[in-house]
Scaffold this motif. Structure first.
Motif, PDB file in Angstrom:
ATOM      1  N   THR A  78      32.667  39.625  42.548  1.00 28.38           N
ATOM      2  CA  THR A  78      32.548  39.726  44.136  1.00 28.38           C
ATOM      3  C   THR A  78      33.920  38.842  45.208  1.00 28.38           C
ATOM      4  OG1 THR A  78      31.446  37.485  44.417  1.00 28.38           O
ATOM      5  CG2 THR A  78      30.096  39.388  43.421  1.00 28.38           C
ATOM      6  N   ASP A  79      33.535  38.980  45.941  1.00 23.40           N
ATOM      7  CA  ASP A  79      34.126  37.429  46.451  1.00 23.40           C
ATOM      8  C   ASP A  79      34.729  36.180  46.060  1.00 23.40           C
ATOM      9  OD1 ASP A  79      32.018  37.096  47.790  1.00 23.40           O
ATOM     10  OD2 ASP A  79      32.794  35.789  49.284  1.00 23.40           O
ATOM     11  N   ARG A  80      33.498  35.940  45.539  1.00 25.49           N
ATOM     12  CA  ARG A  80      33.321  34.981  44.703  1.00 25.49           C
ATOM     13  C   ARG A  80      34.649  35.124  43.617  1.00 25.49           C
ATOM     14  NH1 ARG A  80      28.035  31.793  43.780  1.00 25.49           N
ATOM     15  NH2 ARG A  80      28.099  33.364  41.613  1.00 25.49           N
ATOM     16  N   PHE A  81      34.931  36.279  43.127  1.00 21.55           N
ATOM     17  CA  PHE A  81      35.564  36.469  41.657  1.00 21.55           C
ATOM     18  C   PHE A  81      36.480  35.874  42.250  1.00 21.55           C
ATOM     19  CE2 PHE A  81      38.177  38.898  39.223  1.00 21.55           C
ATOM     20  CZ  PHE A  81      37.811  38.000  37.404  1.00 21.55           C
ATOM     21  N   GLU A  82      37.231  36.639  43.714  1.00 21.71           N
ATOM     22  CA  GLU A  82      38.473  36.019  43.525  1.00 21.71           C
ATOM     23  C   GLU A  82      38.981  34.581  43.887  1.00 21.71           C
ATOM     24  OE1 GLU A  82      38.536  38.148  47.671  1.00 21.71           O
ATOM     25  OE2 GLU A  82      39.100  39.997  46.887  1.00 21.71           O
ATOM     26  N   LYS A  83      37.944  34.331  44.442  1.00 26.06           N
ATOM     27  CA  LYS A  83      37.495  32.559  44.527  1.00 26.06           C
ATOM     28  C   LYS A  83      38.615  31.940  42.941  1.00 26.06           C
ATOM     29  CE  LYS A  83      35.396  32.137  48.982  1.00 26.06           C
ATOM     30  NZ  LYS A  83      34.759  31.937  49.594  1.00 26.06           N
ATOM     31  N   ALA A  84      36.961  32.555  42.185  1.00 29.07           N
ATOM     32  CA  ALA A  84      37.603  32.087  40.288  1.00 29.07           C
ATOM     33  C   ALA A  84      39.343  32.180  40.349  1.00 29.07           C
ATOM     34  CB  ALA A  84      35.915  32.893  39.857  1.00 29.07           C
ATOM     35  N   GLN A  85      39.758  33.558  40.379  1.00 25.15           N
ATOM     36  CA  GLN A  85      40.901  33.836  40.508  1.00 25.15           C
ATOM     37  C   GLN A  85      41.967  32.868  41.167  1.00 25.15           C
ATOM     38  OE1 GLN A  85      40.798  37.835  41.742  1.00 25.15           O
ATOM     39  NE2 GLN A  85      41.183  38.297  39.470  1.00 25.15           N
ATOM     40  N   PHE A  86      41.573  31.911  41.766  1.00 26.62           N
ATOM     41  CA  PHE A  86      42.301  31.202  42.790  1.00 26.62           C
ATOM     42  C   PHE A  86      42.678  29.237  42.532  1.00 26.62           C
ATOM     43  CE2 PHE A  86      42.730  28.201  46.456  1.00 26.62           C
ATOM     44  CZ  PHE A  86      44.200  28.573  47.093  1.00 26.62           C
ATOM     45  N   PHE A  87      41.401  29.543  42.044  1.00 29.10           N
ATOM     46  CA  PHE A  87      40.720  28.272  41.147  1.00 29.10           C
ATOM     47  C   PHE A  87      41.807  28.596  40.204  1.00 29.10           C
ATOM     48  CE2 PHE A  87      38.902  25.403  37.879  1.00 29.10           C
ATOM     49  CZ  PHE A  87      38.342  24.137  38.829  1.00 29.10           C
ATOM     50  N   GLN A  88      41.755  29.470  39.154  1.00 29.23           N
ATOM     51  CA  GLN A  88      42.542  29.839  37.986  1.00 29.23           C
ATOM     52  C   GLN A  88      43.885  29.502  38.715  1.00 29.23           C
ATOM     53  OE1 GLN A  88      42.202  33.953  36.308  1.00 29.23           O
ATOM     54  NE2 GLN A  88      44.725  33.769  35.618  1.00 29.23           N
ATOM     55  N   ALA A  89      45.156  30.242  39.153  1.00 32.91           N
ATOM     56  CA  ALA A  89      45.997  30.309  39.639  1.00 32.91           C
ATOM     57  C   ALA A  89      46.194  28.754  39.920  1.00 32.91           C
ATOM     58  CB  ALA A  89      46.254  31.184  40.690  1.00 32.91           C
ATOM     59  N   TYR A  90      45.604  28.050  40.956  1.00 31.07           N
ATOM     60  CA  TYR A  90      46.128  26.509  41.625  1.00 31.07           C
ATOM     61  C   TYR A  90      46.129  25.690  39.729  1.00 31.07           C
ATOM     62  CZ  TYR A  90      45.690  23.297  44.763  1.00 31.07           C
ATOM     63  OH  TYR A  90      46.571  22.030  45.485  1.00 31.07           O
ATOM     64  N   ALA A  91      44.708  25.986  39.481  1.00 31.05           N
ATOM     65  CA  ALA A  91      44.984  24.734  37.963  1.00 31.05           C
ATOM     66  C   ALA A  91      45.692  25.231  37.194  1.00 31.05           C
ATOM     67  CB  ALA A  91      43.542  25.465  37.503  1.00 31.05           C
ATOM     68  N   THR A  92      46.320  26.704  36.925  1.00 31.03           N
ATOM     69  CA  THR A  92      47.283  27.247  35.899  1.00 31.03           C
ATOM     70  C   THR A  92      48.524  26.078  36.334  1.00 31.03           C
ATOM     71  OG1 THR A  92      46.404  28.548  35.511  1.00 31.03           O
ATOM     72  CG2 THR A  92      48.647  28.767  34.526  1.00 31.03           C
ATOM     73  N   GLU A  93      49.001  26.654  37.504  1.00 25.97           N
ATOM     74  CA  GLU A  93      50.593  26.046  38.525  1.00 25.97           C
ATOM     75  C   GLU A  93      50.025  23.941  38.334  1.00 25.97           C
ATOM     76  OE1 GLU A  93      50.377  25.987  42.201  1.00 25.97           O
ATOM     77  OE2 GLU A  93      50.773  28.139  42.852  1.00 25.97           O
ATOM     78  N   ARG A  94      49.179  23.488  37.640  1.00 30.80           N
ATOM     79  CA  ARG A  94      49.091  21.813  37.358  1.00 30.80           C
ATOM     80  C   ARG A  94      48.649  21.860  36.456  1.00 30.80           C
ATOM     81  NH1 ARG A  94      48.966  23.727  41.608  1.00 30.80           N
ATOM     82  NH2 ARG A  94      48.658  22.427  43.285  1.00 30.80           N
ATOM     83  N   GLY A  95      49.140  22.825  35.340  1.00 31.30           N
ATOM     84  CA  GLY A  95      49.164  22.399  33.751  1.00 31.30           C
ATOM     85  C   GLY A  95      47.685  23.132  32.680  1.00 31.30           C
ATOM     86  N   PHE A  96      46.746  23.070  33.702  1.00 32.85           N
ATOM     87  CA  PHE A  96      45.540  23.777  32.815  1.00 32.85           C
ATOM     88  C   PHE A  96      45.592  25.472  32.176  1.00 32.85           C
ATOM     89  CE2 PHE A  96      45.208  19.769  36.367  1.00 32.85           C
ATOM     90  CZ  PHE A  96      44.195  18.775  35.307  1.00 32.85           C
ATOM     91  N   LYS A  97      44.120  24.767  31.470  1.00 31.25           N
ATOM     92  CA  LYS A  97      44.087  26.396  30.854  1.00 31.25           C
ATOM     93  C   LYS A  97      42.857  27.291  30.927  1.00 31.25           C
ATOM     94  CE  LYS A  97      45.772  24.046  26.938  1.00 31.25           C
ATOM     95  NZ  LYS A  97      45.613  23.303  25.357  1.00 31.25           N
ATOM     96  N   ILE A  98      43.121  27.738  32.356  1.00 37.46           N
ATOM     97  CA  ILE A  98      41.062  28.143  33.107  1.00 37.46           C
ATOM     98  C   ILE A  98      42.086  29.340  33.336  1.00 37.46           C
ATOM     99  CG2 ILE A  98      40.078  27.656  35.377  1.00 37.46           C
ATOM    100  CD1 ILE A  98      40.900  24.687  34.733  1.00 37.46           C
ATOM    101  N   ARG A  99      40.921  29.946  33.408  1.00 38.56           N
ATOM    102  CA  ARG A  99      40.949  31.663  33.118  1.00 38.56           C
ATOM    103  C   ARG A  99      40.358  32.380  33.767  1.00 38.56           C
ATOM    104  NH1 ARG A  99      43.701  36.086  29.156  1.00 38.56           N
ATOM    105  NH2 ARG A  99      43.188  37.517  30.372  1.00 38.56           N
TER     106      ARG A  99
END
Length: 123
Positions: free
Chosen positions: A85-106
């Motif tokens: 859903t649109d919430r999954f798109e926000k989860a993907q955004f969270f993933q991208a933003y967190a990954t940029e900062r060195g976290f292992k989130i998918r």
């Protein structure tokens, strides 16, 4: 108000969330994780599929700030499980933003894929 239950699954810890998710509930959840020694050393699956509510893209920035304030608590993989859903798109955004900062989130929509990715990181 959101609540969660921790269930161990073959070397992975699953947080099954229920209730309403918003910025305060999400921040509280992350802070609980930082305090919960049981979660240290394990991959973590956070299942959002049966929750209500939402967070904004701006809220995602605030949640990433919680991660960066407690980096030692988030050194292992974290899988976010959400319906497509649109919430999954926000989860993907969270993933991208967190990954940029060195976290292992998918972010995942398939539980089997999420668990496989977490188990990959355990070896």
């Amino acid at each position: 108000m959101a609540s969660y239950r921790v269930v161990p699954i073959d070397g992975v810890l699953r947080l099954s969330l229920t209730g309403t998710i918003d910025l305060d509930a999400s921040r509280s959840l992350l802070l609980d994780i930082t305090r919960d020694a049981q979660l240290q050393g394990s991959g973590l699956l956070i299942d959002f599929r049966v929750t209500q509510g939402d967070v904004s893209y701006r809220d995602v920035h605030e949640l990433i700030a919680v991660l960066t304030e407690h980096p030692q608590s988030f050194t292992h993989r974290i899988a976010l499980l959400e319906e497509y859903t649109d919430r999954f798109e926000k989860a993907q955004f969270f993933q991208a933003y967190a990954t940029e900062r060195g976290f292992k989130i998918r972010a995942f929509v398939d539980e089997g894929s999420a668990i496989a990715w977490l188990e990959e990181g355990a070896s």
